[in-house]
Design a protein around this motif. Sequence first.
Motif, mmCIF file in Angstrom:
data_model
loop_
_atom_site.group_PDB
_atom_site.id
_atom_site.type_symbol
_atom_site.label_atom_id
_atom_site.label_comp_id
_atom_site.label_asym_id
_atom_site.label_seq_id
_atom_site.Cartn_x
_atom_site.Cartn_y
_atom_site.Cartn_z
ATOM 1 N N LYS A 2 10.639 3.577 48.920
ATOM 2 C CA LYS A 2 11.420 4.427 49.696
ATOM 3 C C LYS A 2 12.883 3.744 50.064
ATOM 4 O O LYS A 2 13.861 4.429 49.758
ATOM 5 N N LEU A 3 12.831 2.408 50.278
ATOM 6 C CA LEU A 3 14.094 1.891 50.676
ATOM 7 C C LEU A 3 15.022 1.731 49.349
ATOM 8 O O LEU A 3 16.216 1.772 49.377
ATOM 9 N N CYS A 4 14.116 1.497 48.230
ATOM 10 C CA CYS A 4 14.603 1.086 46.932
ATOM 11 C C CYS A 4 15.426 2.623 46.512
ATOM 12 O O CYS A 4 16.657 2.555 46.162
ATOM 13 N N GLN A 5 14.726 3.596 46.780
ATOM 14 C CA GLN A 5 15.423 4.889 46.472
ATOM 15 C C GLN A 5 16.650 5.348 47.438
ATOM 16 O O GLN A 5 17.624 5.640 46.964
ATOM 17 N N ALA A 6 16.385 5.086 48.558
ATOM 18 C CA ALA A 6 17.412 5.346 49.856
ATOM 19 C C ALA A 6 18.620 4.691 49.548
ATOM 20 O O ALA A 6 19.824 5.021 50.018
ATOM 21 N N LEU A 7 18.694 3.501 48.815
ATOM 22 C CA LEU A 7 19.761 2.687 48.772
ATOM 23 C C LEU A 7 20.164 2.378 47.498
ATOM 24 O O LEU A 7 21.277 1.706 46.985
ATOM 25 N N ASN A 8 19.581 3.223 46.481
ATOM 26 C CA ASN A 8 19.755 3.230 44.966
ATOM 27 C C ASN A 8 19.702 1.656 44.505
ATOM 28 O O ASN A 8 20.873 1.196 43.880
ATOM 29 N N ILE A 9 18.788 1.075 44.762
ATOM 30 C CA ILE A 9 18.572 -0.169 44.187
ATOM 31 C C ILE A 9 18.001 0.097 42.869
ATOM 32 O O ILE A 9 16.970 0.348 42.660
ATOM 33 N N PRO A 10 18.727 -0.343 41.795
ATOM 34 C CA PRO A 10 18.138 -0.075 40.349
ATOM 35 C C PRO A 10 17.464 -1.161 39.948
ATOM 36 O O PRO A 10 17.630 -2.598 40.366
ATOM 37 N N ARG A 11 16.905 -1.146 38.837
ATOM 38 C CA ARG A 11 16.078 -2.283 38.051
ATOM 39 C C ARG A 11 16.914 -3.468 37.647
ATOM 40 O O ARG A 11 16.753 -4.503 37.527
ATOM 41 N N CYS A 12 18.432 -2.902 37.269
ATOM 42 C CA CYS A 12 19.248 -3.958 36.565
ATOM 43 C C CYS A 12 19.919 -5.018 37.777
ATOM 44 O O CYS A 12 20.532 -5.878 37.562
ATOM 45 N N PHE A 13 19.416 -4.558 39.088
ATOM 46 C CA PHE A 13 19.630 -5.770 40.181
ATOM 47 C C PHE A 13 18.714 -6.943 39.984
ATOM 48 O O PHE A 13 19.014 -7.849 40.859
ATOM 49 N N ASP A 14 17.842 -6.761 39.069
ATOM 50 C CA ASP A 14 16.850 -7.957 39.073
ATOM 51 C C ASP A 14 17.580 -9.505 38.508
ATOM 52 O O ASP A 14 18.522 -9.098 37.692
ATOM 53 N N ARG A 15 17.381 -10.324 39.320
ATOM 54 C CA ARG A 15 18.088 -11.840 38.907
ATOM 55 C C ARG A 15 19.416 -11.942 39.697
ATOM 56 O O ARG A 15 20.111 -12.879 39.287
ATOM 57 N N ARG A 16 19.940 -10.717 40.205
ATOM 58 C CA ARG A 16 21.448 -11.034 40.805
ATOM 59 C C ARG A 16 21.044 -11.856 42.165
ATOM 60 O O ARG A 16 19.929 -12.055 42.754
ATOM 61 N N ASP A 17 22.145 -12.444 42.533
ATOM 62 C CA ASP A 17 22.169 -13.472 43.777
ATOM 63 C C ASP A 17 22.851 -12.697 44.797
ATOM 64 O O ASP A 17 23.833 -11.982 45.066
ATOM 65 N N LEU A 18 21.766 -12.568 45.822
ATOM 66 C CA LEU A 18 22.024 -11.604 47.237
ATOM 67 C C LEU A 18 23.123 -12.177 48.023
ATOM 68 O O LEU A 18 23.709 -11.759 48.968
ATOM 69 N N ALA A 19 23.377 -13.729 47.871
ATOM 70 C CA ALA A 19 24.365 -14.287 48.634
ATOM 71 C C ALA A 19 25.737 -14.245 48.175
ATOM 72 O O ALA A 19 26.676 -14.440 48.995
ATOM 73 N N SER A 20 25.977 -13.635 46.804
ATOM 74 C CA SER A 20 27.384 -13.609 46.316
ATOM 75 C C SER A 20 27.446 -12.279 45.702
ATOM 76 O O SER A 20 28.934 -11.896 45.177
ATOM 77 N N ASP A 21 26.655 -11.210 45.608
ATOM 78 C CA ASP A 21 26.636 -9.995 44.607
ATOM 79 C C ASP A 21 27.781 -9.047 45.358
ATOM 80 O O ASP A 21 27.636 -9.007 46.730
ATOM 81 N N PRO A 22 28.393 -8.475 44.730
ATOM 82 C CA PRO A 22 29.529 -7.548 45.291
ATOM 83 C C PRO A 22 28.947 -6.137 45.635
ATOM 84 O O PRO A 22 29.584 -5.324 46.370
ATOM 85 N N GLU A 23 27.849 -5.837 44.973
ATOM 86 C CA GLU A 23 27.018 -4.325 45.282
ATOM 87 C C GLU A 23 26.128 -4.507 46.402
ATOM 88 O O GLU A 23 25.800 -3.239 46.784
#
Length: 289
Positions: free
Chosen positions: A185-206
């Motif tokens: 549900k949280l992935c849907q509500a915040l529009n977290i897509p599969r392509c966010f996989d392997r991104r860095d949460l400490a520096s990502d702009p989105e």
Amino acid sequence: MAGRKRKKLALAAAPEHDKQTGLKAAKLKEPIQSKNTPERSHYFMNTLQHRLGKDFFNQPCISLAKAFLGKVLVRRCEDGTELRGRIVETESYLGGEDKASHSAGGKRTERNTAMFMKPGTIYVYPIYGIYLCMNVSSEGEGAAVLLRSLEPLQGQPVMRQLRAARRKEGARPLKDKELCNGPSKLCQALNIPRCFDRRDLASDPEVWLEGDPDTSPAKPLDIVSAPRIGIESHGEWAKKPWRFYIRGHPCVSVVNKEAERQSLSGEAMDDLGPSEVQPDTGQHNVKRT
């Protein structure tokens, strides 16, 4: 004729006069707030000041899962709209001997690569072929924390639209507490897509994590340790109390009354994983397997 010429000259000179003095009528009007104007944060005026960096994620899996509670997950959409939700429920997956983990036994696959990357790496994976779950890697080989539930803070109308797009037509409107009360549900509500996989949460702009300056860290008695959900087939590992949530919060996905009673009475079992109990060496890293 002379009067007409003077009138024309006065009209011609007026715009130049307005540019210098700002007296032109159109300039005095306040800009109209569009209904489509991106919603900016009213919680944090300085995003960079409150954004959590790589040092925050560099801690053992169970410690990180508890540290996440009360922190704010932020998603910046393409139009600049910012969606925010406070984390109220997490689960730890230690890797190695944790049979319920995707990386159990040190198994590496194309799907779980993010679990073996540096702490703070986002791990997004599909379930049932249509839903997504968001995790964040921690210290430890193949260890990661699943984000289970959020308390919506900002952008609820957008979250509601995103959730509605995946629901049956004519379904009842969702309450705020129902928008993000589950990992998919949280992935849907915040529009977290599969392509966010392997991104860095400490520096990502989105997408990033923030501390909330108006909220104190959760106290030990406010944190409930309970068995993880949906892993019943993994025997003794299904009983490990490695799900953590804020006691009494309405956005928690599943309340465990027995775990709450035990934690208040001091009967709760030790929730440290065998890999996180270290010899007295001063080291706090998870043992590599």
